[in-house]
Design a protein around this motif. Sequence first.
Motif, mmCIF file in Angstrom:
data_model
loop_
_atom_site.group_PDB
_atom_site.id
_atom_site.type_symbol
_atom_site.label_atom_id
_atom_site.label_comp_id
_atom_site.label_asym_id
_atom_site.label_seq_id
_atom_site.Cartn_x
_atom_site.Cartn_y
_atom_site.Cartn_z
ATOM 1 N N UNK A 191 0.890 -1.429 -0.030
ATOM 2 C CA UNK A 191 0.176 0.181 -0.025
ATOM 3 C C UNK A 191 0.985 1.197 0.063
ATOM 4 N N UNK A 192 1.796 1.297 0.728
ATOM 5 C CA UNK A 192 2.758 2.509 0.907
ATOM 6 C C UNK A 192 3.456 2.622 -0.616
ATOM 7 N N UNK A 193 3.956 1.688 -1.170
ATOM 8 C CA UNK A 193 4.452 1.773 -2.511
ATOM 9 C C UNK A 193 3.393 2.260 -3.487
ATOM 10 N N UNK A 194 2.408 1.685 -3.387
ATOM 11 C CA UNK A 194 1.369 1.905 -4.423
ATOM 12 C C UNK A 194 0.874 3.435 -4.162
ATOM 13 N N UNK A 195 0.701 4.140 -2.908
ATOM 14 C CA UNK A 195 0.645 5.340 -2.801
ATOM 15 C C UNK A 195 1.516 6.329 -3.505
ATOM 16 N N UNK A 196 2.781 5.916 -3.294
ATOM 17 C CA UNK A 196 3.846 6.653 -3.853
ATOM 18 C C UNK A 196 3.887 6.678 -5.683
ATOM 19 N N UNK A 197 3.695 5.492 -5.833
ATOM 20 C CA UNK A 197 3.469 5.418 -7.427
ATOM 21 C C UNK A 197 2.443 6.273 -7.919
ATOM 22 N N UNK A 198 1.228 6.290 -7.164
ATOM 23 C CA UNK A 198 0.130 7.042 -7.758
ATOM 24 C C UNK A 198 0.380 8.458 -7.813
ATOM 25 N N UNK A 199 1.191 8.897 -6.735
ATOM 26 C CA UNK A 199 1.683 10.237 -6.746
ATOM 27 C C UNK A 199 2.567 10.756 -7.827
ATOM 28 N N UNK A 200 3.539 9.564 -7.926
ATOM 29 C CA UNK A 200 4.520 10.045 -9.059
ATOM 30 C C UNK A 200 3.829 9.878 -10.381
ATOM 31 N N UNK A 201 2.929 8.966 -10.535
ATOM 32 C CA UNK A 201 2.296 8.800 -11.880
ATOM 33 C C UNK A 201 1.653 10.245 -12.472
ATOM 34 N N UNK A 202 0.998 10.768 -11.164
ATOM 35 C CA UNK A 202 0.416 11.912 -11.506
ATOM 36 C C UNK A 202 1.418 13.273 -11.922
ATOM 37 N N UNK A 203 2.269 13.324 -11.047
ATOM 38 C CA UNK A 203 3.431 14.421 -11.275
ATOM 39 C C UNK A 203 3.822 14.153 -12.696
ATOM 40 N N UNK A 204 4.153 13.070 -13.245
ATOM 41 C CA UNK A 204 4.750 12.759 -14.505
ATOM 42 C C UNK A 204 3.808 13.074 -15.616
ATOM 43 N N UNK A 205 2.763 12.819 -15.197
ATOM 44 C CA UNK A 205 1.375 13.238 -16.481
ATOM 45 C C UNK A 205 1.607 14.811 -16.416
ATOM 46 N N UNK A 206 1.702 15.479 -15.210
ATOM 47 C CA UNK A 206 1.669 17.009 -15.284
ATOM 48 C C UNK A 206 2.897 17.438 -15.926
ATOM 49 N N UNK A 207 3.998 16.980 -15.701
ATOM 50 C CA UNK A 207 5.202 17.315 -16.343
ATOM 51 C C UNK A 207 5.145 17.100 -17.760
ATOM 52 N N UNK A 208 4.806 16.184 -18.439
ATOM 53 C CA UNK A 208 4.555 15.681 -19.648
ATOM 54 C C UNK A 208 3.696 16.807 -20.369
ATOM 55 N N UNK A 209 2.462 17.125 -19.672
ATOM 56 C CA UNK A 209 1.569 18.128 -20.157
ATOM 57 C C UNK A 209 2.440 19.501 -20.358
ATOM 58 N N UNK A 210 2.976 19.891 -19.277
ATOM 59 C CA UNK A 210 3.932 21.209 -19.310
ATOM 60 C C UNK A 210 4.690 21.241 -20.399
ATOM 61 N N UNK A 211 5.276 19.925 -20.973
ATOM 62 C CA UNK A 211 6.255 19.737 -22.277
ATOM 63 C C UNK A 211 5.667 19.710 -23.325
ATOM 64 N N UNK A 212 4.208 19.602 -23.150
ATOM 65 C CA UNK A 212 3.309 19.344 -24.427
ATOM 66 C C UNK A 212 3.505 18.038 -25.102
ATOM 67 N N UNK A 213 3.788 17.079 -24.171
ATOM 68 C CA UNK A 213 3.848 15.479 -24.613
ATOM 69 C C UNK A 213 2.638 14.735 -24.192
#
Length: 149
Positions: A124-146
């Motif tokens: 559960x701890x690792x899954x929560x971390x994963x979900x947070x990182x996945x969301x940040x990654x989506x936002x960073x890629x959106x910032x880059x227009x990718x």
Amino acid sequence: MSKELINELNTQVATWSVMYGKLHNYHWYVKGHHFFTLHAKFEELYNEATLHMDEIAERILTLGGNPVATLKEHLEQSVVKEATGQEKADDMVKTIAEDFDGIMKSLKKGMDLAAKKGDGMTEDLLNATYQSIEKHQWMLNAFLGEDNK
């Protein structure tokens, strides 16, 4: 205690330590027309990196293991590399998004190992971390227009 799981958790501790330093570097040295946006985002991410590192290290202690605690160990065991100090703003964002790929692979491996050991708390701890990182990654890629992969 699963030695293999502890080793993977230590990979996370080491990785978040290196990410903390990298994100601080980016926070301090970002320049350009996105300065205000990225300066604040990098601060948010390094604060979160500290929380991930601490929670995972404390989980290792709870499981009877020993978290890696030196910069030497962190650099040796991290799945990400230090900042070079030469990155431009967009390169910083792209590098972090790419680093999150490696972090998420390590998190998945840890979740699989925890599941095999019946350790739902660690999973559960690792899954929560994963979900947070996945969301940040989506936002960073959106910032880059990718598009995300």
